[in-house]
Enzyme design. Structure first.
Site, short mmCIF file in Angstrom:
data_model
loop_
_atom_site.label_atom_id
_atom_site.label_comp_id
_atom_site.label_asym_id
_atom_site.label_seq_id
_atom_site.Cartn_x
_atom_site.Cartn_y
_atom_site.Cartn_z
N TYR A 38 0.85 -1.19 0.00
CA TYR A 38 0.00 0.00 0.00
C TYR A 38 0.89 1.24 0.00
O TYR A 38 0.77 2.13 0.83
CB TYR A 38 -0.93 -0.02 1.22
CG TYR A 38 -2.22 0.73 1.01
CD1 TYR A 38 -3.24 0.22 0.22
CD2 TYR A 38 -2.43 1.97 1.63
CE1 TYR A 38 -4.42 0.90 0.04
CE2 TYR A 38 -3.61 2.67 1.46
CZ TYR A 38 -4.61 2.13 0.66
OH TYR A 38 -5.79 2.81 0.48
N HIS A 124 4.89 -3.68 -12.88
CA HIS A 124 6.26 -3.40 -13.30
C HIS A 124 6.91 -4.74 -13.65
O HIS A 124 6.74 -5.71 -12.91
CB HIS A 124 7.01 -2.72 -12.15
CG HIS A 124 8.35 -2.15 -12.50
ND1 HIS A 124 8.69 -1.75 -13.78
CD2 HIS A 124 9.45 -1.91 -11.74
CE1 HIS A 124 9.91 -1.27 -13.77
NE2 HIS A 124 10.40 -1.37 -12.56
N GLU A 212 12.29 6.72 -16.62
CA GLU A 212 12.52 7.29 -15.29
C GLU A 212 13.89 7.94 -15.19
O GLU A 212 14.05 9.02 -14.61
CB GLU A 212 12.38 6.21 -14.23
CG GLU A 212 10.96 5.71 -14.05
CD GLU A 212 10.88 4.43 -13.25
OE1 GLU A 212 9.77 4.05 -12.87
OE2 GLU A 212 11.93 3.80 -13.00
N GLU A 244 11.82 31.07 -15.70
CA GLU A 244 12.15 30.76 -17.09
C GLU A 244 12.55 29.29 -17.28
O GLU A 244 12.51 28.79 -18.40
CB GLU A 244 13.29 31.66 -17.58
CG GLU A 244 12.91 33.11 -17.78
CD GLU A 244 11.92 33.32 -18.93
OE1 GLU A 244 11.81 32.43 -19.79
OE2 GLU A 244 11.25 34.36 -18.94
#
Length: 355
Positions: A38, A124, A212, A244
């Site tokens: 969890y 995954h 990633e 910016e």
């Protein structure tokens, strides 16, 4: 399946139109979905499945912070919240959503509860793809499937509550029951996917680790730091350099890209910005391409998996991680960011009330 065209390439995807939620619930009506873990993905997937009408339980270590979080989210100990091993025993579909390190540690416990006909679900492909390093080799008589939302569990839940969806990939590593396809697609629709596109476990983890470390996190952070440093070295204030570099990108330009694509964003900027961006685009691409090729090779060779596993095995990993994150958080760049975020217009009324 629906067919989508990407230029000259045609791809089959699964949408909610041909596999509606009602069908997904019917497919899994006799299943008990056990969410193991969890942490990052667990809450979003568990709550979305529950709200969509599936039979869901959560498995988590008792007296942990995540156990307390599950209770706060409405899961009831003894009813739909259990210790990890009991959840493994009760579930017919085990959604293995612990961290990669956690999956390695808990695998002996999970494996003994994978009786014939059950399904082992991942978000995954790491544990299975790099099984020589992780030791995660599923039994032959269970379905092994994957649904990987293309975003965090927090985003998955947030979009679900907004009536939207987060696109996900799906894969079947092993079909022992003949029901792996309908199981994985039903789960993909159930967790709140916008649409599902097919992959395999290896491609999922290769693309995920590359993304990633690349444009999603590593490259993005590095590019922020480089531009901010150059602006500051040339006398620009922290406010100017941050706005910016980060603020304009995240608050103004990326929403335009998300809305209608990069050309749409270009079309809604000044001609000066358009010309400069088009001229410099290829230079940045050509400079970055060798780095991305090195990155992909490091991922596909298993080197990135080895580094990750070895790092997570260190007893002081969490301490060192916090030190690295603290260094980032306390840098001038992200201290400027914290200040700028406080000054966004939508924050001011709340702060005025407090003051």
């Amino acid at each position: 399946m629906a067919k989508l065209k990407f230029g000259n390439v045609e791809e089959e995807v699964v949408t909610r139109e041909e596999f509606p939620l009602e069908k997904a619930v019917e497919v899994l009506k006799d299943e008990t979905i056990a969410i193991l873990g969890y942490g990052v993905q667990g809450p979003g997937q568990a709550l979305n499945l529950k709200d969509n009408g599936f039979n869901v339980i959560v498995g988590q270590r008792k007296d942990s912070k995540t156990w307390e979080k599950a209770v706060a989210d409405g899961w009831v100990p003894g009813k739909d919240l259990f210790e990890l091993e009991e959840a493994c025993e009760r579930g017919t579909i085990l959604q293995y959503l612990l961290s990669d390190a956690g999956q390695i540690a808990l695998w002996p416990t999970v494996k003994k509860h994978l009786t014939a006909g059950k399904a082992l679900y991942f978000s995954h492909g790491f544990g299975v793809t790099f099984n020589e390093q992780t030791g995660i080799v599923p039994p032959k008589d269970v379905d092994v499937i994957l649904v990987a939302p293309k975003g965090s569990g927090t985003s998955l839940r947030r979009l679900f509550l907004e009536g939207k969806g987060l696109n996900s990939s799906y894969a079947i590593y092993q079909d022992a029951t003949g029901r792996a396809y309908e199981r994985v697609v039903a789960l993909g629709i159930g967790v709140g996917s916008g649409y599902l596109f097919q992959t395999d476990f290896k491609k999922e983890v290769y693309s995920d680790l590359t993304g990633e470390r690349g444009i999603l996190m590593g490259a993005l952070a590095g590019m922020f730091e480089a531009q901010y440093q150059v602006l500051r070295e040339n006398g620009h204030s922290p406010s100017e350099a941050f706005n910016e570099t980060v603020e304009e990108l995240t608050q103004s330009l990326m929403p335009l890209v998300a809305e209608n694509g990069m050309d749409w964003m270009y079309a809604n900027c000044s001609t000066t910005a358009q010309r400069g961006a088009l001229d410099w685009r290829h230079r940045f691409r050509d400079a970055a391409l060798p780095v991305f090729k090195q990155l992909y090779e490091s991922v596909s060779s298993g080197n990135e998996a080895r580094i990750t596993i070895e790092a997570n095995r260190q007893s002081d990993y969490r301490v060192k991680l916090e030190e690295e994150l603290k260094e980032m958080r306390e840098s001038e760049l992200w201290q400027a960011g914290a200040t700028v975020r406080q000054l966004r217009p939508e924050r001011q009324p709340q702060e005025d009330t407090v003051n």
